[in-house]
Scaffold this motif. Structure first.
Motif, mmCIF file in Angstrom:
data_model
loop_
_atom_site.group_PDB
_atom_site.id
_atom_site.type_symbol
_atom_site.label_atom_id
_atom_site.label_comp_id
_atom_site.label_asym_id
_atom_site.label_seq_id
_atom_site.Cartn_x
_atom_site.Cartn_y
_atom_site.Cartn_z
ATOM 1 N N ASP A 21 86.169 13.358 -2.056
ATOM 2 C CA ASP A 21 85.168 12.528 -2.733
ATOM 3 C C ASP A 21 83.926 13.383 -2.949
ATOM 4 N N ARG A 22 83.553 13.540 -4.206
ATOM 5 C CA ARG A 22 82.367 14.314 -4.574
ATOM 6 C C ARG A 22 81.164 13.376 -4.585
ATOM 7 N N TYR A 23 80.316 13.530 -3.616
ATOM 8 C CA TYR A 23 79.183 12.631 -3.403
ATOM 9 C C TYR A 23 77.913 13.304 -3.907
ATOM 10 N N ARG A 24 77.083 12.571 -4.645
ATOM 11 C CA ARG A 24 75.815 13.106 -5.147
ATOM 12 C C ARG A 24 74.712 12.133 -4.786
ATOM 13 N N SER A 25 73.615 12.646 -4.276
ATOM 14 C CA SER A 25 72.494 11.769 -3.937
ATOM 15 C C SER A 25 71.194 12.323 -4.494
ATOM 16 N N TYR A 26 70.295 11.401 -4.771
ATOM 17 C CA TYR A 26 68.969 11.714 -5.281
ATOM 18 C C TYR A 26 67.951 10.903 -4.492
ATOM 19 N N SER A 27 66.831 11.515 -4.157
ATOM 20 C CA SER A 27 65.712 10.771 -3.591
ATOM 21 C C SER A 27 64.924 10.193 -4.762
ATOM 22 N N ILE A 28 64.714 8.891 -4.741
ATOM 23 C CA ILE A 28 63.997 8.231 -5.831
ATOM 24 C C ILE A 28 62.903 7.344 -5.249
ATOM 25 N N THR A 29 62.105 6.804 -6.147
ATOM 26 C CA THR A 29 61.136 5.776 -5.781
ATOM 27 C C THR A 29 61.558 4.499 -6.491
ATOM 28 N N TYR A 30 61.650 3.423 -5.732
ATOM 29 C CA TYR A 30 61.989 2.127 -6.307
ATOM 30 C C TYR A 30 60.956 1.140 -5.790
ATOM 31 N N GLY A 31 60.266 0.460 -6.704
ATOM 32 C CA GLY A 31 59.240 -0.495 -6.287
ATOM 33 C C GLY A 31 58.167 0.171 -5.442
ATOM 34 N N SER A 32 57.791 1.380 -5.789
ATOM 35 C CA SER A 32 56.778 2.198 -5.106
ATOM 36 C C SER A 32 57.170 2.599 -3.679
ATOM 37 N N MET A 33 58.455 2.467 -3.335
ATOM 38 C CA MET A 33 58.932 2.880 -2.014
ATOM 39 C C MET A 33 60.093 3.866 -2.171
ATOM 40 N N PRO A 34 60.244 4.783 -1.204
ATOM 41 C CA PRO A 34 61.354 5.740 -1.294
ATOM 42 C C PRO A 34 62.705 5.043 -1.082
ATOM 43 N N ALA A 35 63.705 5.555 -1.778
ATOM 44 C CA ALA A 35 65.076 5.074 -1.641
ATOM 45 C C ALA A 35 66.000 6.241 -1.982
ATOM 46 N N THR A 36 67.270 6.064 -1.722
ATOM 47 C CA THR A 36 68.263 7.071 -2.089
ATOM 48 C C THR A 36 69.230 6.461 -3.087
ATOM 49 N N LEU A 37 69.393 7.137 -4.215
ATOM 50 C CA LEU A 37 70.380 6.768 -5.221
ATOM 51 C C LEU A 37 71.549 7.724 -5.039
ATOM 52 N N ALA A 38 72.747 7.188 -4.895
ATOM 53 C CA ALA A 38 73.913 8.034 -4.658
ATOM 54 C C ALA A 38 75.108 7.518 -5.441
ATOM 55 N N PHE A 39 76.014 8.421 -5.712
ATOM 56 C CA PHE A 39 77.270 7.985 -6.317
ATOM 57 C C PHE A 39 78.419 8.772 -5.741
ATOM 58 N N SER A 40 79.560 8.102 -5.714
ATOM 59 C CA SER A 40 80.786 8.725 -5.224
ATOM 60 C C SER A 40 81.948 8.171 -6.041
ATOM 61 N N LYS A 41 83.103 8.732 -5.832
ATOM 62 C CA LYS A 41 84.301 8.268 -6.526
ATOM 63 C C LYS A 41 84.838 7.072 -5.753
ATOM 64 N N VAL A 42 84.550 5.872 -6.240
ATOM 65 C CA VAL A 42 84.892 4.681 -5.458
ATOM 66 C C VAL A 42 86.395 4.488 -5.294
ATOM 67 N N SER A 43 87.203 5.052 -6.171
ATOM 68 C CA SER A 43 88.652 4.932 -5.979
ATOM 69 C C SER A 43 89.084 5.670 -4.718
ATOM 70 N N VAL A 44 88.317 6.668 -4.292
ATOM 71 C CA VAL A 44 88.585 7.367 -3.033
ATOM 72 C C VAL A 44 87.813 6.687 -1.908
ATOM 73 N N HIS A 45 86.523 6.553 -2.080
ATOM 74 C CA HIS A 45 85.654 6.021 -1.029
ATOM 75 C C HIS A 45 86.029 4.585 -0.640
ATOM 76 N N GLY A 46 86.265 3.745 -1.620
ATOM 77 C CA GLY A 46 86.570 2.345 -1.351
ATOM 78 C C GLY A 46 87.845 2.137 -0.553
ATOM 79 N N ARG A 47 88.833 3.018 -0.762
ATOM 80 C CA ARG A 47 90.102 2.917 -0.024
ATOM 81 C C ARG A 47 90.001 3.464 1.386
ATOM 82 N N ARG A 48 89.086 4.407 1.609
ATOM 83 C CA ARG A 48 89.096 5.150 2.855
ATOM 84 C C ARG A 48 87.900 4.901 3.764
#
Length: 181
Positions: A21-48
């Motif tokens: 699973d190739r995971y990518r994350s970004y530090s972002i600001t949401y509603g003036s607060m820090p958060a992490t935006l990430a994505f992965s291959k859910v067909s792999v992640h969701g099963r495992r």
């Protein structure tokens, strides 16, 4: 920092590897607060992965929603901080424009108080077309030798690994290795 996408391709070629699973994350600001935006291959992640949902439909439906379009899951801390529930829409600034996503589920996560927004890799690549992962979840076939597989994974030739890869191991969750950039 990111990994060369060819590393994942090479690791997938190792006989004891069931999935990567190739995971990518970004530090972002949401509603003036820090958060992490990430994505992965859910067909792999969701099963495992052993993700437990606090709110939303059954897990299989949530994972299917993520792969089907502009849908995300959010962590419980994110949900609480931003008063976001299943079915709500959130707007994320991606590549110079705001993109709306529907919240398909809220999951338990106490790894960070800032909160996470997670979506499917193929969906996010439409908006952020950089395929370099920040880390990899490497899942082994049943009965694989963890030490031998780790050794094979870390012996990749140099242009694949700019620097040595660090590995963590969770043998309790169907033996997977996590390659950290």
């Amino acid at each position: 920092s990111t990994l060369d996408p060819a590393i994942a391709d090479r690791i997938e070629g190792i006989a004891a590897i069931a999935a990567v699973d190739r995971y990518r994350s970004y530090s972002i600001t949401y509603g003036s607060m820090p958060a992490t935006l990430a994505f992965s291959k859910v067909s792999v992640h969701g099963r495992r992965a052993a993700t437990r949902f606090l709110e939303g439909p059954p897990a299989a439906e949530i994972w299917g929603d993520l792969a089907a379009g502009d849908n995300v899951i959010v962590s419980e801390p994110f949900s609480e901080k931003h008063d976001v529930q299943v079915g709500d829409r959130i707007s994320l600034p991606l590549a110079g424009r705001d993109v709306e996503f529907r919240v398909a589920g809220v999951y338990y996560d106490y790894s960070g108080e800032q909160g996470y927004i997670i979506g499917d890799r193929s969906v996010f690549l439409k908006y952020l077309p950089d395929p370099r992962p920040t880390n990899l979840a490497i899942y082994l076939v049943d009965g694989a030798d963890v030490a031998r597989t780790r050794a094979a994974s870390t012996s990749l030739p140099r242009p694949f690994a700019r620097r040595p890869l660090g590995f963590g191991c969770n043998e309790q969750q169907s033996a997977h290795l996590l390659a950290l950039a």
